[in-house]
Design an enzyme around this catalytic site. Structure first.
Site, mmCIF file in Angstrom:
data_model
loop_
_atom_site.group_PDB
_atom_site.id
_atom_site.type_symbol
_atom_site.label_atom_id
_atom_site.label_comp_id
_atom_site.label_asym_id
_atom_site.label_seq_id
_atom_site.Cartn_x
_atom_site.Cartn_y
_atom_site.Cartn_z
ATOM 1 N N THR A 115 0.240 0.751 -6.555
ATOM 2 C CA THR A 115 0.210 0.091 -5.377
ATOM 3 C C THR A 115 0.804 -1.336 -5.127
ATOM 4 O O THR A 115 0.132 -2.137 -5.969
ATOM 5 C CB THR A 115 -1.213 0.122 -4.768
ATOM 6 O OG1 THR A 115 -1.716 1.389 -4.825
ATOM 7 C CG2 THR A 115 -1.462 -0.288 -3.178
ATOM 8 N N GLY A 116 1.466 -1.483 -4.225
ATOM 9 C CA GLY A 116 2.174 -2.982 -4.048
ATOM 10 C C GLY A 116 3.673 -2.986 -4.159
ATOM 11 O O GLY A 116 4.279 -1.731 -4.138
ATOM 12 N N ASP A 121 2.237 0.736 -12.448
ATOM 13 C CA ASP A 121 1.622 -0.314 -11.362
ATOM 14 C C ASP A 121 1.962 -1.773 -11.809
ATOM 15 O O ASP A 121 2.316 -1.973 -13.043
ATOM 16 C CB ASP A 121 0.164 -0.012 -11.276
ATOM 17 C CG ASP A 121 -0.567 -0.269 -10.112
ATOM 18 O OD1 ASP A 121 0.307 -0.997 -9.107
ATOM 19 O OD2 ASP A 121 -1.635 -0.187 -9.452
ATOM 20 N N GLY A 122 1.698 -2.457 -10.772
ATOM 21 C CA GLY A 122 2.043 -3.977 -10.804
ATOM 22 C C GLY A 122 0.683 -4.643 -11.325
ATOM 23 O O GLY A 122 -0.361 -3.926 -11.563
ATOM 24 N N ASP A 162 -1.583 -8.729 -10.751
ATOM 25 C CA ASP A 162 -1.412 -10.114 -10.262
ATOM 26 C C ASP A 162 -1.425 -11.206 -11.489
ATOM 27 O O ASP A 162 -0.872 -12.240 -11.151
ATOM 28 C CB ASP A 162 -2.707 -10.267 -9.306
ATOM 29 C CG ASP A 162 -2.566 -9.321 -8.299
ATOM 30 O OD1 ASP A 162 -1.735 -9.177 -7.680
ATOM 31 O OD2 ASP A 162 -3.698 -8.849 -8.294
ATOM 32 N N LYS A 198 -6.060 -7.422 -11.583
ATOM 33 C CA LYS A 198 -5.495 -6.561 -10.339
ATOM 34 C C LYS A 198 -6.514 -6.428 -9.346
ATOM 35 O O LYS A 198 -7.355 -7.021 -9.295
ATOM 36 C CB LYS A 198 -5.343 -5.172 -10.883
ATOM 37 C CG LYS A 198 -3.978 -4.740 -11.648
ATOM 38 C CD LYS A 198 -3.766 -3.614 -12.196
ATOM 39 C CE LYS A 198 -3.474 -2.538 -11.105
ATOM 40 N NZ LYS A 198 -2.585 -2.836 -10.104
ATOM 41 N N GLY A 199 -5.860 -5.980 -8.126
ATOM 42 C CA GLY A 199 -6.851 -5.735 -6.976
ATOM 43 C C GLY A 199 -6.722 -6.510 -5.738
ATOM 44 O O GLY A 199 -7.672 -6.720 -4.849
ATOM 45 N N GLU A 216 -6.927 2.810 -9.128
ATOM 46 C CA GLU A 216 -6.228 2.094 -9.970
ATOM 47 C C GLU A 216 -6.814 2.267 -11.449
ATOM 48 O O GLU A 216 -6.178 2.434 -12.398
ATOM 49 C CB GLU A 216 -6.055 0.884 -9.670
ATOM 50 C CG GLU A 216 -5.132 0.754 -8.374
ATOM 51 C CD GLU A 216 -4.683 -0.833 -8.089
ATOM 52 O OE1 GLU A 216 -4.033 -0.921 -7.153
ATOM 53 O OE2 GLU A 216 -5.313 -1.721 -8.555
HETATM 54 C C1 5RP Z 1 -2.840 -4.000 -6.070
HETATM 55 C C2 5RP Z 1 -2.445 -4.628 -7.456
HETATM 56 C C3 5RP Z 1 -0.774 -4.926 -7.234
HETATM 57 O O1 5RP Z 1 -0.206 -4.038 -8.265
HETATM 58 C C4 5RP Z 1 -0.724 -6.326 -7.662
HETATM 59 O O2 5RP Z 1 -1.470 -6.926 -6.343
HETATM 60 C C5 5RP Z 1 0.686 -6.706 -7.602
HETATM 61 O O3 5RP Z 1 1.447 -6.406 -6.075
HETATM 62 P P1 5RP Z 1 2.740 -6.671 -6.285
HETATM 63 O O4 5RP Z 1 3.959 -5.782 -7.161
HETATM 64 O O5 5RP Z 1 3.302 -6.607 -4.730
HETATM 65 O O6 5RP Z 1 3.374 -8.252 -6.622
HETATM 66 O O7 5RP Z 1 -3.086 -4.650 -8.264
HETATM 67 O O8 5RP Z 1 -4.506 -3.642 -6.150
#
Ligand code: 5RP
Length: 227
Positions: free
Chosen positions: A25-26, A81-82, A84, A94-95, A103
């Protein structure tokens, strides 16, 4: 192609026919979903997906990717997934979204969990740039907050985007965004949060990533765990 697209494109090349793939997600995960859909329609890739959030499920569905509900899944081949924050030992934070429970379930169930970031997400310690998101059972938020404060945490309940109410996760939990002293390492913090009654899940992902793909200035560095 920007850096987020670049890592997503590289991760999508890991997907082979017949795989069950977890969708993150993201914004970075969105690029991965788009590339997977392109490979399906243009290359005939046969893939099934399971989503970490309603928003990613809607995107995958709109692009024609077959979705399996999480309750029908006991394992998956790949989860992408990505994150933070990412430390040198591949611990993640994350989160920022509201889908921590799903996740972490997908990260644990996947044979390989691949994390996609750009250079800005690399930190020396978890909590360097963001508070730790901690999902709590709604009726337990004060009790959990007090326990976390006794462990040195400071913070409070996350507000919703329009700041006129509280953020509620897709699991129905409230979120405490807490800052801890930099002397507490992420392993100790992970253990403390896991042991706090009322905590449903939290944003520290330790020992789960198989690889982190880091993009910088148009290049991708693949950091595989144990290599
Ligand atoms: C969501 C997350 C996302 O993977 C994280 O916030 C990274 O987002 P982005 O790819 O938009 O930089 O952990 O819960």
């Amino acid at each position: 192609m920007n850096d987020k697209e670049l890592v997503a494109y590289q991760a999508a090349r890991l997907v082979e026919d017949g795989m069950l793939v977890g969708l993150g997600t993201g914004s970075t995960a969105n690029y991965f979903i788009e590339e997977l859909a392109r490979r399906k329609s243009e290359e005939g890739l046969e893939v099934s997906t399971v989503s970490s959030s309603v928003i990613s499920a809607i995107k995958a569905q709109s692009l024609g990717l077959p979705l399996v509900a999480m309750e029908h899944v006991s394992r998956l081949d790949l989860y992408v997934d990505g994150a933070d924050e990412v430390t040198p030992d591949m611990t993640l934070l994350k989160g920022r979204g509201s889908d921590l429970v799903r996740e972490k379930l997908l990260a644990r169930a996947a044979d390989r969990f691949i994390v996609l970031v750009d250079q800005s997400k690399l930190v020396s310690r978890i909590g360097e740039k963001f508070p730790i998101p901690i999902e709590v059972v709604p009726f337990a938020w004060q009790l959990a907050k007090r326990t976390l404060e006794s462990l040195g945490g400071r913070g409070g309940l996350r507000q919703n985007a329009s700041k006129d109410g509280l953020a509620v996760t897709s699991h129905g939990s409230l979120v405490l965004d807490m800052v801890f002293d930099s002397s507490i390492d992420s392993q100790a913090l992970n253990g403390m949060l896991n042991a706090t009654p009322g905590v449903v899940e939290h944003g520290i992902f330790q020992g789960l990533a198989a690889a982190v793909f880091v993009a910088q200035d148009g290049r991708v560095e693949e950091r595989w765990n144990g290599k």
